[in-house]
Write a protein that holds these residues in place. Sequence first.
Motif, short mmCIF file in Angstrom:
data_model
loop_
_atom_site.label_atom_id
_atom_site.label_comp_id
_atom_site.label_asym_id
_atom_site.label_seq_id
_atom_site.Cartn_x
_atom_site.Cartn_y
_atom_site.Cartn_z
N LYS A 142 -54.14 2.16 -11.58
CA LYS A 142 -52.58 2.09 -11.19
C LYS A 142 -52.44 0.77 -9.98
O LYS A 142 -51.48 0.16 -9.88
CB LYS A 142 -52.63 3.88 -11.64
N PRO A 143 -53.56 1.50 -8.99
CA PRO A 143 -53.41 0.61 -8.00
C PRO A 143 -53.05 -0.80 -8.49
O PRO A 143 -52.45 -1.76 -7.63
CB PRO A 143 -54.37 0.94 -6.75
N ARG A 144 -54.14 -1.32 -9.18
CA ARG A 144 -54.48 -2.36 -9.20
C ARG A 144 -52.85 -3.07 -10.33
O ARG A 144 -52.21 -4.16 -10.03
CB ARG A 144 -55.06 -3.02 -10.60
N PHE A 145 -52.31 -2.17 -11.21
CA PHE A 145 -50.57 -3.12 -12.14
C PHE A 145 -49.44 -2.68 -10.32
O PHE A 145 -48.74 -3.93 -10.89
CB PHE A 145 -50.35 -1.30 -12.77
N ALA A 147 -50.12 -3.34 -7.87
CA ALA A 147 -50.20 -4.51 -6.69
C ALA A 147 -50.05 -6.10 -7.34
O ALA A 147 -48.78 -6.33 -6.91
CB ALA A 147 -52.09 -4.43 -6.50
N ALA A 148 -49.99 -5.66 -8.72
CA ALA A 148 -49.30 -6.64 -9.49
C ALA A 148 -47.89 -6.57 -10.12
O ALA A 148 -47.33 -7.47 -10.59
CB ALA A 148 -50.44 -7.48 -10.90
N GLY A 149 -47.55 -6.15 -9.12
CA GLY A 149 -45.51 -5.88 -9.65
C GLY A 149 -45.44 -5.02 -10.84
O GLY A 149 -44.65 -5.61 -11.66
N VAL A 150 -46.83 -4.50 -12.04
CA VAL A 150 -46.50 -4.12 -13.15
C VAL A 150 -45.80 -2.22 -12.96
O VAL A 150 -46.30 -1.53 -12.43
CB VAL A 150 -47.39 -4.82 -14.08
N LYS A 151 -44.81 -2.36 -13.92
CA LYS A 151 -43.99 -1.20 -14.37
C LYS A 151 -45.58 -0.28 -15.91
O LYS A 151 -45.36 -0.98 -16.70
CB LYS A 151 -42.83 -0.77 -14.94
N LEU A 152 -46.45 0.79 -15.12
CA LEU A 152 -47.82 1.27 -16.27
C LEU A 152 -46.84 2.33 -17.04
O LEU A 152 -45.84 3.52 -16.02
CB LEU A 152 -48.76 1.82 -15.11
N ILE A 153 -46.42 2.10 -18.37
CA ILE A 153 -45.84 3.46 -19.30
C ILE A 153 -46.36 3.86 -19.77
O ILE A 153 -47.49 3.29 -20.88
CB ILE A 153 -44.69 2.46 -19.69
N LEU A 170 -55.68 17.02 -15.74
CA LEU A 170 -56.24 15.72 -15.57
C LEU A 170 -56.81 15.32 -13.77
O LEU A 170 -57.97 15.33 -14.14
CB LEU A 170 -55.61 14.48 -16.69
N PRO A 171 -55.93 15.16 -13.53
CA PRO A 171 -54.66 14.79 -13.32
C PRO A 171 -53.86 13.49 -13.88
O PRO A 171 -55.04 12.69 -12.85
CB PRO A 171 -53.63 15.12 -12.40
N PHE A 172 -52.67 13.44 -13.83
CA PHE A 172 -52.04 11.97 -14.60
C PHE A 172 -50.61 11.74 -13.76
O PHE A 172 -49.92 13.02 -13.85
CB PHE A 172 -52.26 12.19 -15.92
N PRO A 173 -50.16 10.87 -13.54
CA PRO A 173 -49.16 10.64 -12.67
C PRO A 173 -47.74 10.69 -13.51
O PRO A 173 -47.94 9.81 -14.40
CB PRO A 173 -48.65 9.00 -11.58
N MET A 174 -46.76 12.13 -13.22
CA MET A 174 -45.91 12.24 -14.07
C MET A 174 -44.92 11.29 -14.05
O MET A 174 -44.73 11.17 -15.30
CB MET A 174 -45.39 13.49 -13.54
N GLU A 175 -44.27 10.10 -13.10
CA GLU A 175 -43.74 9.87 -13.14
C GLU A 175 -44.44 8.31 -14.36
O GLU A 175 -43.28 7.41 -14.37
CB GLU A 175 -43.38 9.18 -12.48
#
Length: 275
Positions: A142-145, A147-153, A170-175
């Motif tokens: 996720k930090p790489r996404f 940094a590239a300005g990419v929304k991870l879904i 897991l945990p995993f970011p809820m957002e």
Amino acid sequence: MILVSESPMAILSLRSSSSLPLICSTISPLCSKPMLSQLPSNFSSSIASVPVTKLKSSYSSSVSPISRPRVVSARAATESFTDYREDIGEILGDVSIFTASGQRVQFSDLWDQKDGIAAVVLLRHFGCVCCWELATALKEAKPRFDAAGVKLIAVGVGTPDKARILATRLPFPMECLYADPERKAYDVLGLYFGLGRTFFNPASTKVFSRFSEIREATKNYTIEATPEDRSSVLQQGGTFVFRGKKLLYGRKDEGTGDHPSLDDVINVCCKATVA
């Protein structure tokens, strides 16, 4: 009764645990005793029973073509698509899913539909151990996404409460996590579904090289994350990159655990940001 396991194989039960290796070896070369002995101990907890009638119905009503999908790279983004209509992004945008907290949203609300770049990863179901592994890799990337300005879904099959189980344990970011209990997005994108794809596809053999990653990702695994609709375990996932409504990259998982290289996905995203 047919038992569905989150390993890339089908296991038939004759009410005798001692007969398991023999039965499996007659079904598929993947189920031989040496292979079974290498499975992580927590794989056994991911076995869920499915009524035979429901499996027969699910197997006969595949929602996607059986031909090998075309993988569209960023370089080929301007070429015509053989598997997807040019307006697939707009069609997907009208699909409604749920946030992990239970709020209904449309895909078109998840990223800027003009120039925003989004990596949309459709997991299998929230109780799939291979998807816990993929979710772990996504969290680490996720930090790489970002940094590239990419929304991870990340989207999974199941209700929001099942999504919260994965997010918490897991945990995993809820957002970044969404639930698609009716598999609407999976249908729109024509992702594979069925017994053959789930248990017998050769592409699933790659999970045998990732046992350490799967074991680490499933330390807090629970079968309670599996959808109530057990036929959902036959759904495969896929990975897509969009710039606005335009599809830049599309890959369908050929079988259980057939995940893409996240380095490749991030490279597509980075090229899109400088295009």
